[in-house]
Design a protein around this motif. Sequence first.
Motif, PDB file in Angstrom:
ATOM      1  N   SER A   7      -6.016  32.197  16.431  1.00  9.87           N
ATOM      2  CA  SER A   7      -6.705  33.192  17.249  1.00  9.87           C
ATOM      3  C   SER A   7      -5.679  33.944  18.082  1.00  9.87           C
ATOM      4  CB  SER A   7      -7.736  32.524  18.172  1.00  9.87           C
ATOM      5  OG  SER A   7      -7.090  31.768  19.188  1.00  9.87           O
ATOM      6  N   THR A   8      -6.021  35.161  18.433  1.00 12.59           N
ATOM      7  CA  THR A   8      -5.181  35.961  19.319  1.00 12.59           C
ATOM      8  C   THR A   8      -6.050  36.508  20.449  1.00 12.59           C
ATOM      9  OG1 THR A   8      -5.533  37.951  17.985  1.00 12.59           O
ATOM     10  CG2 THR A   8      -3.572  36.625  17.486  1.00 12.59           C
ATOM     11  N   SER A   9      -5.452  36.656  21.610  1.00 13.36           N
ATOM     12  CA  SER A   9      -6.199  37.195  22.750  1.00 13.36           C
ATOM     13  C   SER A   9      -5.232  37.831  23.726  1.00 13.36           C
ATOM     14  CB  SER A   9      -7.003  36.090  23.449  1.00 13.36           C
ATOM     15  OG  SER A   9      -6.163  35.024  23.855  1.00 13.36           O
ATOM     16  N   ASP A  10      -5.781  38.688  24.572  1.00 10.91           N
ATOM     17  CA  ASP A  10      -5.002  39.337  25.618  1.00 10.91           C
ATOM     18  C   ASP A  10      -5.415  38.762  26.965  1.00 10.91           C
ATOM     19  OD1 ASP A  10      -3.663  40.983  23.850  1.00 10.91           O
ATOM     20  OD2 ASP A  10      -5.135  42.594  24.009  1.00 10.91           O
ATOM     21  N   TYR A  96       4.362  23.688  21.759  1.00 13.95           N
ATOM     22  CA  TYR A  96       3.962  22.963  20.559  1.00 13.95           C
ATOM     23  C   TYR A  96       3.484  21.593  20.996  1.00 13.95           C
ATOM     24  CZ  TYR A  96       4.042  21.105  15.810  1.00 13.95           C
ATOM     25  OH  TYR A  96       3.682  20.538  14.617  1.00 13.95           O
ATOM     26  N   THR A  97       2.250  21.223  20.648  1.00 10.82           N
ATOM     27  CA  THR A  97       1.690  19.935  21.080  1.00 10.82           C
ATOM     28  C   THR A  97       1.141  19.171  19.883  1.00 10.82           C
ATOM     29  OG1 THR A  97      -0.510  20.893  21.496  1.00 10.82           O
ATOM     30  CG2 THR A  97       1.036  20.858  23.342  1.00 10.82           C
ATOM     31  N   TRP A  98       1.168  17.849  20.004  1.00  9.34           N
ATOM     32  CA  TRP A  98       0.600  16.989  18.967  1.00  9.34           C
ATOM     33  C   TRP A  98       0.266  15.630  19.573  1.00  9.34           C
ATOM     34  CZ3 TRP A  98       5.618  18.111  19.743  1.00  9.34           C
ATOM     35  CH2 TRP A  98       6.555  17.069  19.786  1.00  9.34           C
ATOM     36  N   GLU A 109      -2.144  19.366  15.608  1.00  7.37           N
ATOM     37  CA  GLU A 109      -0.911  20.018  16.032  1.00  7.37           C
ATOM     38  C   GLU A 109      -1.254  21.450  16.426  1.00  7.37           C
ATOM     39  OE1 GLU A 109       2.313  19.559  13.229  1.00  7.37           O
ATOM     40  OE2 GLU A 109       1.335  17.795  12.365  1.00  7.37           O
ATOM     41  N   GLU A 110      -0.706  21.857  17.556  1.00  5.32           N
ATOM     42  CA  GLU A 110      -1.037  23.193  18.079  1.00  5.32           C
ATOM     43  C   GLU A 110       0.222  23.927  18.506  1.00  5.32           C
ATOM     44  OE1 GLU A 110      -3.787  25.203  21.627  1.00  5.32           O
ATOM     45  OE2 GLU A 110      -3.089  23.133  21.793  1.00  5.32           O
ATOM     46  N   ARG A 111       0.264  25.208  18.203  1.00 12.56           N
ATOM     47  CA  ARG A 111       1.356  26.060  18.677  1.00 12.56           C
ATOM     48  C   ARG A 111       0.761  27.270  19.378  1.00 12.56           C
ATOM     49  NH1 ARG A 111       5.856  28.437  14.676  1.00 12.56           N
ATOM     50  NH2 ARG A 111       4.040  29.519  13.811  1.00 12.56           N
ATOM     51  N   CYS A 112       1.278  27.554  20.577  1.00 15.29           N
ATOM     52  CA  CYS A 112       0.854  28.729  21.340  1.00 15.29           C
ATOM     53  C   CYS A 112       2.084  29.564  21.676  1.00 15.29           C
ATOM     54  CB  CYS A 112       0.153  28.319  22.645  1.00 15.29           C
ATOM     55  SG  CYS A 112      -1.408  27.450  22.419  1.00 15.29           S
ATOM     56  N   THR A 124      -0.599  39.853  28.907  1.00 15.57           N
ATOM     57  CA  THR A 124       0.146  38.862  28.131  1.00 15.57           C
ATOM     58  C   THR A 124      -0.622  38.561  26.854  1.00 15.57           C
ATOM     59  OG1 THR A 124       1.030  37.874  30.148  1.00 15.57           O
ATOM     60  CG2 THR A 124       1.142  36.551  28.141  1.00 15.57           C
ATOM     61  N   GLN A 125       0.049  38.656  25.734  1.00 13.81           N
ATOM     62  CA  GLN A 125      -0.578  38.370  24.447  1.00 13.81           C
ATOM     63  C   GLN A 125      -0.416  36.883  24.119  1.00 13.81           C
ATOM     64  OE1 GLN A 125       1.668  41.092  21.990  1.00 13.81           O
ATOM     65  NE2 GLN A 125       0.146  42.728  22.210  1.00 13.81           N
ATOM     66  N   LEU A 126      -1.497  36.272  23.676  1.00 19.06           N
ATOM     67  CA  LEU A 126      -1.480  34.854  23.308  1.00 19.06           C
ATOM     68  C   LEU A 126      -1.892  34.700  21.856  1.00 19.06           C
ATOM     69  CD1 LEU A 126      -1.487  31.775  23.691  1.00 19.06           C
ATOM     70  CD2 LEU A 126      -3.788  31.984  24.678  1.00 19.06           C
ATOM     71  N   LYS A 127      -1.042  34.024  21.085  1.00 16.00           N
ATOM     72  CA  LYS A 127      -1.395  33.635  19.717  1.00 16.00           C
ATOM     73  C   LYS A 127      -1.463  32.117  19.685  1.00 16.00           C
ATOM     74  CE  LYS A 127      -0.060  33.885  14.845  1.00 16.00           C
ATOM     75  NZ  LYS A 127       0.932  34.387  13.841  1.00 16.00           N
ATOM     76  N   ARG A 128      -2.611  31.589  19.260  1.00 24.29           N
ATOM     77  CA  ARG A 128      -2.831  30.144  19.228  1.00 24.29           C
ATOM     78  C   ARG A 128      -3.095  29.722  17.780  1.00 24.29           C
ATOM     79  NH1 ARG A 128      -4.739  26.916  23.428  1.00 24.29           N
ATOM     80  NH2 ARG A 128      -5.405  28.795  24.551  1.00 24.29           N
ATOM     81  N   GLU A 129      -2.362  28.700  17.316  1.00 22.21           N
ATOM     82  CA  GLU A 129      -2.548  28.161  15.976  1.00 22.21           C
ATOM     83  C   GLU A 129      -2.746  26.656  16.064  1.00 22.21           C
ATOM     84  OE1 GLU A 129       0.153  30.345  12.844  1.00 22.21           O
ATOM     85  OE2 GLU A 129       1.303  30.059  14.693  1.00 22.21           O
ATOM     86  N   ALA A 130      -3.522  26.111  15.134  1.00 21.29           N
ATOM     87  CA  ALA A 130      -3.733  24.663  15.108  1.00 21.29           C
ATOM     88  C   ALA A 130      -3.858  24.185  13.671  1.00 21.29           C
ATOM     89  CB  ALA A 130      -4.985  24.288  15.898  1.00 21.29           C
TER      90      ALA A 130
END
Length: 210
Positions: A7-10, A96-98, A109-112, A124-130
Amino acid sequence: MVKYFCSTSDIKSTWDHVVSAFWQRYPNPFSTHVLTEDVVYREVTTDHRLLSRRLLMKTNRLPRWAERFFPAGMSRYVYILEDSIVDPVNRSLTTYTWNLNHTTLMSVEERCVFLDSAEQPATTQLKREAWISSSIFGFSKPIQEFGLARFKSNQVKAMKGLEYTLSNLQGETPQRLLRDSVRPPSEKAKEAAKSLASAAAAPKKPQQYV
């Protein structure tokens, strides 16, 4: 198979404020499941980046159907490692969390990546992956579906918690003490956290997931 989420958000706040709020976001009323947070490692590199590794302890509430996969007496706490890199030159914060335990049941596992927006001022732009996986034979798919649904719910709460902290830092709401939403862990939990932190300290430096 692994379930993937992106997901992406501002965030309507400057990158500097977002980074400050990131380090101060616990406790907040939207993250009462986070019990403790401890810095395991921290370093400022020669190119001025801040590397950090933190250990967080959270509660692990499971639906009734998932209890069958949990041996009696197994800890209901989840221990999370969080690596982060603050790059003030490129104005980015990467985390990066796990989870360290219960990985057979579910691994998350998550990367932001928080980036200073070049197009929108004070944004600020946020890209979140899991990535969500399970090793329970015959049940991995429904467990992953459950994990994805919970992750989506939790990331909404995480955003609300960050926005709450940002509001306080920017003086938009009165500062007030929260009820003791970060509860002190039991002695047993403390000892488990210490053991995990010691094991997680190797390799010494956080992984640079950028």
